[in-house]
Design a protein around this motif. Structure first.
Motif, short mmCIF file in Angstrom:
data_model
loop_
_atom_site.label_atom_id
_atom_site.label_comp_id
_atom_site.label_asym_id
_atom_site.label_seq_id
_atom_site.Cartn_x
_atom_site.Cartn_y
_atom_site.Cartn_z
N ILE A 9 -8.47 -12.66 11.16
CA ILE A 9 -8.61 -13.20 12.51
C ILE A 9 -10.04 -12.97 12.99
CG2 ILE A 9 -7.95 -12.88 14.93
CD1 ILE A 9 -5.92 -14.46 13.38
N ILE A 19 -3.71 -16.06 17.37
CA ILE A 19 -2.75 -15.01 17.71
C ILE A 19 -1.73 -15.53 18.71
CG2 ILE A 19 -2.47 -12.76 18.82
CD1 ILE A 19 -5.24 -12.00 17.75
N ILE A 36 -2.43 -8.18 11.20
CA ILE A 36 -3.72 -8.81 10.95
C ILE A 36 -4.41 -8.03 9.84
CG2 ILE A 36 -5.96 -9.39 11.94
CD1 ILE A 36 -4.58 -9.48 14.69
#
Length: 416
Positions: A9, A19, A36
């Motif tokens: 991310i 997200i 993540i």
């Protein structure tokens, strides 16, 4: 629980949108955990990032945090923060936070509890484990009125600094762990501002002297864990432990049974395994009339005697296993509920007359070099399983020089 891994991310581009999309996709799930693998941020994965992410989640965990500073921003809605493997983390700062209830740090270089802890006014659990704390200033804890759990296990704490000014309100702490640190002295009066303590753990330190230098009562303490230290002096004469039911001073360095005791009205288990005791006077235990079990195993005890008569109405188990005992004298001991006495693995050559003194009890004598002449007298007790001794099928099974026949299938091992 629904688990979702969303890979890398990048919060400098479309990371926030990804997200949010992941959350929206599983929003009907009862509980969602989003993982993540790698988080790319513009400056730090704390501070402004937390302010932004707090709108999407209540709890956040960093499984590998690589910055030296962690900032808990003010007025965000996170309730739990967990930071594991933060090997570079040296400093933690916090603005006033009215939501955070749990803070967990592990494997970091933080060398003190941050003074901004008081800004986390709703904090209930503080866990700083396997970090670099070398001292604990108790003053830093007194301004968190809702704090119930403090776990500082596996740090390097050598010194405790008492509070300098008594807090307006006592703390609500029920669990305090200083286990696996480097303390050498412990004064229980230092924690008087935590009167609701239920469990206190200092196992695995280097404590030599355990004491209370001023009178203090812990009315709720039911677990006091002091094993695996170097205790030679244990003085609780100023302590009242109203609810303590078990106390094990195992794996310490006591050469004598401690003589100075406070009030322990509900103590039922008392243990001194793996110390350096050489003599035991059973009269010592008369000060604990509620005891049901005594454990003194793997010491160097050579003799057991009773200097003055005692009555212990609840005592039912005594274990003196793996010592060097050559003589036993329980004359004067009135133990009406005695069920089991174990003298296993000692140096007794005769069976002491304990089965006659405690008519309902069982006696374990395995691993002693008992003379055959003494054992023969008790043959019926062995057959009835009231007396346990070392047995074998043939003489080669016995570690002794001889044996007596119990039945066609079994011998009782003894020395000629």
């Amino acid at each position: 629980m629904y688990f979702c891994n969303i890979g890398v991310i990048n919060m400098t581009s479309d990371g926030g949108a990804r997200i949010r999309k992941a959350i929206d996709t599983v929003q009907d799930s009862f509980y969602v955990a989003i993982s993540i693998e790698k988080l790319i941020v513009s400056s730090s994965a704390s501070g402004p990032f937390l302010q932004r992410i707090a709108a999407l989640t209540e709890r956040i965990s960093y499984m590998a945090y690589k910055d030296p500073v962690f900032q808990v921003p003010a007025d965000n809605t996170l309730t739990e923060i967990e930071i594991v493997n933060a090997v570079m983390l040296r400093s933690l700062v916090a603005g006033t936070n009215r939501h955070l209830t749990r803070l967990y740090l592990e494997n970091c270089l933080l060398d003190r509890i941050p003074p901004t802890l008081s800004n986390m006014i709703e904090l209930e659990e503080l866990l700083i484990m396997q970090c670099a704390l070398t001292a604990l200033r108790l003053d830093v804890l007194v301004n968190n009125p809702k704090l119930t759990t403090i776990d500082l296990t596996r740090n390097r704490i050598r010194q405790l600094f008492p509070i300098t000014t008594s807090p307006k309100n006592k703390l609500s702490v029920t669990f305090l762990s200083l286990a696996a640190n480097q303390l050498e002295r412990l004064d229980m009066s230092m924690f008087a501002f935590m009167p609701d303590l239920e469990r206190f753990d200092v196992r695995g330190n280097r404590i030599v002297n355990f004491e209370a230098t001023a009178p203090v009562t812990y009315a709720s303490l039911n677990r006091l864990l002091v094993s695996f230290n170097n205790i030679t002096q244990f003085d609780t004469r100023n302590l009242t432990l109203s609810e303590l039911r078990s106390l094990y001073l195992d794996d310490n360095a006591l050469t004598e049974l401690p003589t100075h005791w406070g009030k322990l009205p509900k103590l039922i288990y008392l243990g001194f395994d793996r110390n350096n005791l050489k003599r035991v006077d059973m009269s010592f235990f008369g000060k604990f009339p509620t005891l049901t079990a005594i454990f003194i195993c793997e010491n160097n005890v050579e003799t057991i005697r009773t200097s003055t008569p005692i009555t212990m109405p609840e005592l039912d188990i005594i274990l003196f296993e793996s010592n060097q005992i050559v003589s036993v004298n329980f004359t004067g001991c009135n133990f009406p509920k005695m069920n089991l006495i174990s003298l296993m693995n000692n140096r007794l050559t005769t069976i002491p007359p304990l089965l006659q003194r405690f008519s309902e009890s069982r006696l374990t004598m395995e691993g002693n070099p008992i003379k055959c002449s003494s054992m023969t007298v008790f043959k019926s007790r062995i057959v009835d399983f009231r007396l346990r001794v070392t047995t074998g099928i043939t003489q080669s099974d016995c570690p002794t020089t001889s044996s007596i026949v119990l039945d066609q299938d079994q011998l009782a091992c003894c020395d000629a």
